[in-house]
Design a protein around this motif. Sequence first.
Motif, PDB file in Angstrom:
ATOM      1  N   ILE A   4       0.989  -1.204  -0.082  1.00  0.00           N
ATOM      2  CA  ILE A   4       0.087  -0.033   0.097  1.00  0.00           C
ATOM      3  C   ILE A   4       1.019   1.325   0.089  1.00  0.00           C
ATOM      4  N   ALA A   5       2.038   1.156   0.841  1.00  0.00           N
ATOM      5  CA  ALA A   5       2.884   2.278   0.903  1.00  0.00           C
ATOM      6  C   ALA A   5       3.412   2.575  -0.467  1.00  0.00           C
ATOM      7  N   LYS A   6       4.003   1.417  -1.265  1.00  0.00           N
ATOM      8  CA  LYS A   6       4.457   1.571  -2.458  1.00  0.00           C
ATOM      9  C   LYS A   6       3.564   2.392  -3.508  1.00  0.00           C
ATOM     10  N   LYS A   7       2.196   1.786  -3.292  1.00  0.00           N
ATOM     11  CA  LYS A   7       1.112   2.559  -4.253  1.00  0.00           C
ATOM     12  C   LYS A   7       0.734   3.977  -3.913  1.00  0.00           C
ATOM     13  N   ASN A   8       0.846   4.324  -2.590  1.00  0.00           N
ATOM     14  CA  ASN A   8       0.696   5.713  -2.284  1.00  0.00           C
ATOM     15  C   ASN A   8       1.988   6.644  -2.789  1.00  0.00           C
ATOM     16  N   PHE A   9       3.198   5.970  -2.674  1.00  0.00           N
ATOM     17  CA  PHE A   9       4.435   6.911  -3.171  1.00  0.00           C
ATOM     18  C   PHE A   9       4.182   6.984  -4.615  1.00  0.00           C
ATOM     19  N   SER A  10       3.782   6.090  -5.358  1.00  0.00           N
ATOM     20  CA  SER A  10       3.660   6.241  -6.774  1.00  0.00           C
ATOM     21  C   SER A  10       2.575   7.105  -7.079  1.00  0.00           C
ATOM     22  N   GLN A  11       1.510   7.099  -6.460  1.00  0.00           N
ATOM     23  CA  GLN A  11       0.119   8.162  -6.725  1.00  0.00           C
ATOM     24  C   GLN A  11       0.815   9.567  -6.372  1.00  0.00           C
ATOM     25  N   LEU A  12       1.508   9.608  -5.721  1.00  0.00           N
ATOM     26  CA  LEU A  12       1.805  11.061  -5.244  1.00  0.00           C
ATOM     27  C   LEU A  12       3.262  11.502  -5.979  1.00  0.00           C
ATOM     28  N   GLY A  13       3.770  10.488  -6.850  1.00  0.00           N
ATOM     29  CA  GLY A  13       4.968  10.967  -7.803  1.00  0.00           C
ATOM     30  C   GLY A  13       6.178  11.048  -7.032  1.00  0.00           C
ATOM     31  N   LEU A  14       6.512  10.271  -6.117  1.00  0.00           N
ATOM     32  CA  LEU A  14       7.649  10.550  -5.204  1.00  0.00           C
ATOM     33  C   LEU A  14       8.693   9.457  -5.533  1.00  0.00           C
ATOM     34  N   SER A  15       9.650   9.728  -6.395  1.00  0.00           N
ATOM     35  CA  SER A  15      10.490   8.557  -6.754  1.00  0.00           C
ATOM     36  C   SER A  15      11.683   8.621  -5.847  1.00  0.00           C
ATOM     37  N   ASN A  16      11.548   9.604  -4.841  1.00  0.00           N
ATOM     38  CA  ASN A  16      12.911   9.409  -3.907  1.00  0.00           C
ATOM     39  C   ASN A  16      12.571   8.727  -2.609  1.00  0.00           C
ATOM     40  N   VAL A  17      11.683   7.819  -2.538  1.00  0.00           N
ATOM     41  CA  VAL A  17      11.468   6.849  -1.344  1.00  0.00           C
ATOM     42  C   VAL A  17      11.414   5.679  -2.060  1.00  0.00           C
ATOM     43  N   GLN A  18      11.727   4.539  -1.085  1.00  0.00           N
ATOM     44  CA  GLN A  18      11.726   3.281  -1.423  1.00  0.00           C
ATOM     45  C   GLN A  18      11.461   2.426  -0.265  1.00  0.00           C
ATOM     46  N   VAL A  19      10.569   1.486  -0.268  1.00  0.00           N
ATOM     47  CA  VAL A  19      10.183   0.617   0.949  1.00  0.00           C
ATOM     48  C   VAL A  19      11.034  -0.565   0.502  1.00  0.00           C
ATOM     49  N   VAL A  20      11.681  -1.068   1.748  1.00  0.00           N
ATOM     50  CA  VAL A  20      12.249  -2.292   2.037  1.00  0.00           C
ATOM     51  C   VAL A  20      11.496  -3.178   2.852  1.00  0.00           C
ATOM     52  N   THR A  21      11.051  -4.564   2.421  1.00  0.00           N
ATOM     53  CA  THR A  21       9.960  -5.312   3.170  1.00  0.00           C
ATOM     54  C   THR A  21      10.959  -6.375   3.733  1.00  0.00           C
ATOM     55  N   GLY A  22      10.399  -6.522   5.242  1.00  0.00           N
ATOM     56  CA  GLY A  22      11.127  -7.588   6.019  1.00  0.00           C
ATOM     57  C   GLY A  22      11.551  -7.045   7.346  1.00  0.00           C
ATOM     58  N   PRO A  23      11.372  -7.875   8.164  1.00  0.00           N
ATOM     59  CA  PRO A  23      11.906  -7.385   9.614  1.00  0.00           C
ATOM     60  C   PRO A  23      13.052  -6.643   9.646  1.00  0.00           C
ATOM     61  N   PHE A  24      13.008  -5.490  10.721  1.00  0.00           N
ATOM     62  CA  PHE A  24      14.280  -4.912  10.573  1.00  0.00           C
ATOM     63  C   PHE A  24      15.453  -5.601  11.031  1.00  0.00           C
ATOM     64  N   GLN A  25      15.403  -6.369  11.886  1.00  0.00           N
ATOM     65  CA  GLN A  25      16.816  -7.297  12.257  1.00  0.00           C
ATOM     66  C   GLN A  25      17.131  -7.940  11.124  1.00  0.00           C
ATOM     67  N   ARG A  26      16.584  -8.057   9.900  1.00  0.00           N
ATOM     68  CA  ARG A  26      17.055  -8.545   8.683  1.00  0.00           C
ATOM     69  C   ARG A  26      17.565  -7.504   7.623  1.00  0.00           C
ATOM     70  N   THR A  27      16.795  -6.362   7.600  1.00  0.00           N
ATOM     71  CA  THR A  27      16.649  -5.409   6.425  1.00  0.00           C
ATOM     72  C   THR A  27      17.622  -4.410   6.800  1.00  0.00           C
ATOM     73  N   LEU A  28      17.949  -4.182   8.002  1.00  0.00           N
ATOM     74  CA  LEU A  28      18.731  -2.767   8.529  1.00  0.00           C
ATOM     75  C   LEU A  28      20.226  -2.605   7.895  1.00  0.00           C
ATOM     76  N   GLU A  29      20.790  -3.657   8.002  1.00  0.00           N
ATOM     77  CA  GLU A  29      22.077  -3.855   7.622  1.00  0.00           C
ATOM     78  C   GLU A  29      22.264  -3.680   6.069  1.00  0.00           C
ATOM     79  N   GLY A  30      21.482  -4.107   5.243  1.00  0.00           N
ATOM     80  CA  GLY A  30      21.446  -3.743   3.791  1.00  0.00           C
ATOM     81  C   GLY A  30      20.863  -2.496   3.568  1.00  0.00           C
ATOM     82  N   ALA A  31      20.045  -1.980   4.412  1.00  0.00           N
ATOM     83  CA  ALA A  31      19.606  -0.648   4.064  1.00  0.00           C
ATOM     84  C   ALA A  31      20.761   0.499   4.408  1.00  0.00           C
ATOM     85  N   LEU A  32      21.423   0.074   5.476  1.00  0.00           N
ATOM     86  CA  LEU A  32      22.741   1.260   5.603  1.00  0.00           C
ATOM     87  C   LEU A  32      23.556   1.089   4.609  1.00  0.00           C
ATOM     88  N   ALA A  33      23.807  -0.426   4.138  1.00  0.00           N
ATOM     89  CA  ALA A  33      24.816  -0.346   3.246  1.00  0.00           C
ATOM     90  C   ALA A  33      24.623   0.256   2.019  1.00  0.00           C
TER      91      ALA A  33
END
Length: 156
Positions: A50-79
């Motif tokens: 739903i968040a992705k759809k909201n970003f796209s409807q508002l034309g916001l291309s500078n935000v991306q959502v990463v799906t998964g538990p923080f414990q698994r996704t934080l490291e990759g997001a920081l990298a």
Amino acid sequence: MKLMRECRPQACLELGTCLGISACYQAAGLHLNGSGRLLTLEGAPEFAAIAKKNFSQLGLSNVQVVTGPFQRTLEGALADLGPIDYAFIDGHHQEMPTLDYFGKICAQANPGAVFVFDDINWSDGMKRAWRTITQTRNVRHAMDLHALGICVYGVP
Ligand SMILES: C[S@@+](CC[C@H](N)C(=O)[O-])C[C@H]1O[C@@H](n2cnc3c(N)ncnc32)[C@H](O)[C@@H]1O
């Protein structure tokens, strides 16, 4: 959004997207600044979609959502983001996880990085987490706005 406009961060991270409402405001601020990028992390795939759809409807291309538990996704997001200028921690509101995420983000924060924590007075654990954060070396200008806590990290 005002914080994004005032601080003009480049590498921005959000923990807890939900439907993307806060991410839309933050990304809109970056868009008005003309630069900056937000990665937002969400554990529930249904919310992330739903968040992705909201970003796209508002034309916001500078935000991306990463799906998964923080414990698994934080490291990759920081990298992916590199040195962090701004972080909004708005999920997994428990003492130890909050301190763990804060520590990991601090480890690659630019001097003067702005941290925003939601629900700092929501539970005894969150109150303790916020107190610990305010007493952390190199944390400055900690403001308790009751629901929100804001601080600046990395200024000796
Ligand atoms: C308070 S909501 C975020 C609200 C959003 N920042 C806003 O203001 O529009 C918290 C979100 O964090 C997610 N969450 C909580 N713990 C998580 C974890 N350990 N890993 C990934 N997502 C988590 C929940 O699924 C929920 O959508």
